[in-house]
Design a protein around this motif. Sequence first.
Motif, mmCIF file in Angstrom:
data_model
loop_
_atom_site.group_PDB
_atom_site.id
_atom_site.type_symbol
_atom_site.label_atom_id
_atom_site.label_comp_id
_atom_site.label_asym_id
_atom_site.label_seq_id
_atom_site.Cartn_x
_atom_site.Cartn_y
_atom_site.Cartn_z
ATOM 1 N N LEU A 388 0.831 -1.218 0.000
ATOM 2 C CA LEU A 388 0.000 0.000 0.000
ATOM 3 C C LEU A 388 0.865 1.267 0.000
ATOM 4 N N LEU A 389 1.858 1.290 0.866
ATOM 5 C CA LEU A 389 2.607 2.545 1.072
ATOM 6 C C LEU A 389 3.734 2.766 0.059
ATOM 7 N N GLU A 390 4.201 1.681 -0.559
ATOM 8 C CA GLU A 390 5.351 1.831 -1.460
ATOM 9 C C GLU A 390 5.019 1.534 -2.920
ATOM 10 N N VAL A 395 -0.781 6.555 -3.491
ATOM 11 C CA VAL A 395 -0.051 6.949 -2.268
ATOM 12 C C VAL A 395 1.299 7.539 -2.640
ATOM 13 N N THR A 396 2.039 6.822 -3.493
ATOM 14 C CA THR A 396 3.395 7.299 -3.835
ATOM 15 C C THR A 396 3.341 8.570 -4.683
ATOM 16 N N GLY A 397 2.268 8.714 -5.474
ATOM 17 C CA GLY A 397 2.192 9.864 -6.383
ATOM 18 C C GLY A 397 1.500 11.092 -5.815
ATOM 19 N N TRP A 398 0.494 10.853 -4.944
ATOM 20 C CA TRP A 398 -0.300 11.999 -4.475
ATOM 21 C C TRP A 398 -0.302 12.174 -2.943
ATOM 22 N N PHE A 399 0.373 11.232 -2.255
ATOM 23 C CA PHE A 399 0.449 11.403 -0.799
ATOM 24 C C PHE A 399 1.824 10.950 -0.296
ATOM 25 N N SER A 400 2.838 11.550 -0.899
ATOM 26 C CA SER A 400 4.229 11.243 -0.549
ATOM 27 C C SER A 400 4.573 11.907 0.788
#
Length: 478
Positions: A388-390, A395-400
Motif C-alpha cells: 500500500l505505502l510503497e 499513495v506514492t504519487g499523491w500522498f508522498s
Amino acid sequence: MEEKSVIVSSPFEFHLVHLDLKGAPPKVSYLAEIFPLLHALGANGILLEYEDMFPYDGELKPVCANDAYSTSEIKEILKLAKLHDLEIIPLIQTFGHMEFVLKHKEFCHLREVAMFPNTVNPHSKESLRLICTMIDQVVALHGDLRWFHIGCDEVYYLGEGEESKEWLQQGENTIEKLCLAHMKAVASHVVSAHPTVKPVVWDDMLRGMKEEILRDSGIAQLTELMIWDYSPDLEVDSKVNLIEKYQKCDFSKLWFASAFKGATGVNQCLTLIGHHLKNHQQWLKVAESIPAGIIRGITLTGWQRYDHFSVLCELLPVGVPSLAVCLQTLKNGGYSEKVKEDVEKLLGISSLEIDTFMSDISGTFPGSEILSLVTQIAFYLKPSVDELLENNRYVTGWFSPYHRKRKKIHPIMIHHFQPDALRLLTKWNAVMQELHTAMEKVFYASAVEEWMEENVQLSLQRLQGTVDDLDRAIQALS
C-alpha cells in the motif's frame, strides 16, 4: 515365507527437550498442557535452562527476572514433569553466557573483561563461590537429580582479562589450562557437594584441544560431554572422529545436541521444519556409525534467544511442529510418510509442509493459535503494508512524505486509497488483538510486549501514521 518388517527404533535412551527460559519463558499453565504432548511425541526428559527464571535467594536475589518462577511454581513444574515421565536436568551457565548475572552492578566486578558481561573471571574465588551457591540453590529444589548441566559453551574473551594476561605470562600456562581448571573446579563442586549428580558440559571449548591435554586434565572423570551441532549438513565422519577422540580422553558417556528451532537466524520468526529434520537425520547417521552404549541421549535444543541481550527468535508454540517431526524421527530411527501422518494426527494439523514455510497453518495442539497468527503476520502484514505505502501509485504519487508533511492531498485521490488503508488497519489491529490474547495465555506480559514491538508494531505504526496524516490533510481541505 512372509517377510517380517524390521522395526527400527531410536538409538538413544534419552530424548531431552531443551526449554530455554532466557526469552519468552512459558507460564506453568502452558507447561501443564505441553508436557503430555512431549511425552506422546517420544520425549522422556527436559533440559531446563533456567537462566534468570530461577527463584534465587539471598545474595543471588538480584539475578532473578521480574517474572521469575516462584519456588512453588518450580515444584509444580517438577511434579508435572514426573507425572508425564519427563526427567528434569537443570542447566545453569557457569562460565560463558553469564550476562544474566554479570550485567548486575552487584556482580559486574566478577567479569573476565571489565567491559563485557558474558564471561566470568576464572581466577576469582568469589566467582567460584557465587557459581557454587547458584548450583546448590538449584539442586536443593530438585529431588532425585541424576545430571546437572553446567553449560561452559562459547566462553568468549577468555584470557583477555587483566588477571588472565598476567597468569598466562607465567610458566607453561595456556588458555586451555585456564579453561579446564575452571570447568574442573565447578564440576568438582557438583560431585563433592552432590555425590549422586553427574555434571554435563557443552563440548565446544574442548573440541580443538589436544588429546594429551584433555586426558591429563582429569575432566573426563568428572563430567559427561554434550556434543552440539545444529547444521543440516553436519559432517558424520568428522563427528565420529571427534567421538573417538573423546573416548581416547576417557569420557565414558557422551550426549548429542541437535536443534528443533532457534538456530537459523537471530530474529527468525517461523521455523523451517526441513532444516531441523536434516540435522536430526545426520545425528542418526552418527549414532549408527559408532559402537553402541557410548551415547546416553540427545537433547533437542530450542533456543529462545542467541544470548541474553539479543531479540527473541521463534516462540515455543511456533516450533512445536518442528519439534514433533524431529522427536518422532528419532523415536522411529528415521523419517517416513508414517512419521509425517502421526505428527499431523498428534498436532491436529491437516497437512504439514516440511520443506517450505507454511503460509496457512492451524492445529489443535497447545498454542497452535499462536502459530497460526504469527504465520499470518510473517506472511502478510509487512508485505500488505509495504504494498500500500510503497507500490500504490496513488499513495506514492499523491500522498508522498512531502505531501504528508504539508497536509496536501488532491480530494479525488482520497477515494483511491483511504478505504484500502482503513480496511488494512482494521484487519491488522484485529489480528494483533487476537494474537495478544493468545500469547497472554502462554507468556508473561513482558515477552508479549517485546514480541509485538519487534514484529508487529513497526508495520502497524507506518499504516496508522499514514491514516492519521490523511485525516489531517482532509481536515485542512475543509
